[in-house]
Design a protein around this motif. Sequence first.
Motif, PDB file in Angstrom:
ATOM      1  N   GLN A  12       0.807  -1.335   0.089  1.00 33.38           N
ATOM      2  CA  GLN A  12      -0.239  -0.055   0.178  1.00 33.38           C
ATOM      3  C   GLN A  12       0.863   1.334   0.014  1.00 33.38           C
ATOM      4  N   GLY A  13       0.447   2.014  -0.928  1.00 35.80           N
ATOM      5  CA  GLY A  13       1.203   3.318  -1.045  1.00 35.80           C
ATOM      6  C   GLY A  13       2.343   3.445  -1.909  1.00 35.80           C
ATOM      7  N   GLU A  14       2.602   2.213  -2.694  1.00 32.60           N
ATOM      8  CA  GLU A  14       3.798   2.220  -3.537  1.00 32.60           C
ATOM      9  C   GLU A  14       3.367   2.800  -4.755  1.00 32.60           C
ATOM     10  N   THR A  57      -0.645   5.602  -7.045  1.00 31.35           N
ATOM     11  CA  THR A  57      -0.065   4.818  -5.848  1.00 31.35           C
ATOM     12  C   THR A  57      -1.165   3.743  -5.580  1.00 31.35           C
ATOM     13  N   LEU A  66      -3.848   1.526  -3.581  1.00 33.24           N
ATOM     14  CA  LEU A  66      -4.418   1.418  -2.356  1.00 33.24           C
ATOM     15  C   LEU A  66      -4.595   0.059  -1.789  1.00 33.24           C
ATOM     16  N   GLU A 121      -7.728  14.115  -5.468  1.00 38.79           N
ATOM     17  CA  GLU A 121      -7.511  12.798  -5.549  1.00 38.79           C
ATOM     18  C   GLU A 121      -8.602  11.941  -6.349  1.00 38.79           C
TER      19      GLU A 121
END
Length: 237
Positions: free
Chosen positions: A107-109, A133, A135, A194
């Motif tokens: 996550q967040g990559e 990124t 989720l 977003e």
Amino acid sequence: MTKGRIKAVLFIIVFLLVIAVAVNLLMDMQSSRKQAEATPAADPYANTPVPSVTGQAQGIETAAPSALPTVAPTVAPTPVPTPTPVRPTPSPAPMPTAEPLQPAVPQGEVIDNGSFVSETGTPLNLRAEWTATVLDDQYVKVTVNVYLDSYQIEVRELYDAVNVSVGDQYASANSPAIKWENNTKLSTLLASTEHTLYLPAGSGDSFPVAVQYQFGGTYSKVELPVIECGGTIYLNR
């Protein structure tokens, strides 16, 4: 008369003899009873002394005492242990084969990033920088930062002046007031939006990006009611 007297005398004599004999017998019986009571009863458990006589001296062989039979000690029988029944060891139930674990979703990559710039033909342009990124294993998030690149400029705050769409996700935001009197380049962050997009792990897809700024003015003698930039991004997981 004479015979009668003789018979009477004889009868008396015989009678007296009988009485004498009876008295004598009674006296003997009492005497024997007294002697019997006076004589102590023999103790059956008393040891009778046996005179020691040497056989050779008396010419009599002394008999050897008979050996007493040897009594074997009583031995308690050794108890025979009762065999413990052997219980079969139950075989363990086969464990279900676990399915291989999927690697944890980072996550967040950051999957990808990029930017789009408008072409107004003036020093005033709109720039959109985006970053995608992870989720979770189904969705990704695309963040769009919208900048206004300029030099000397003065703009009032505008309501819902910034519009951004990524795929089928749309967002709008207010733009701030800007006043810059120096003749040097200025980059002003107008808005940040977003957008959540469906993109399962192991797949890829393209998404259109469109950014607008409702400028509604003139810059370098060029009328610019709306400044736009955008393009298409391709995301692959």
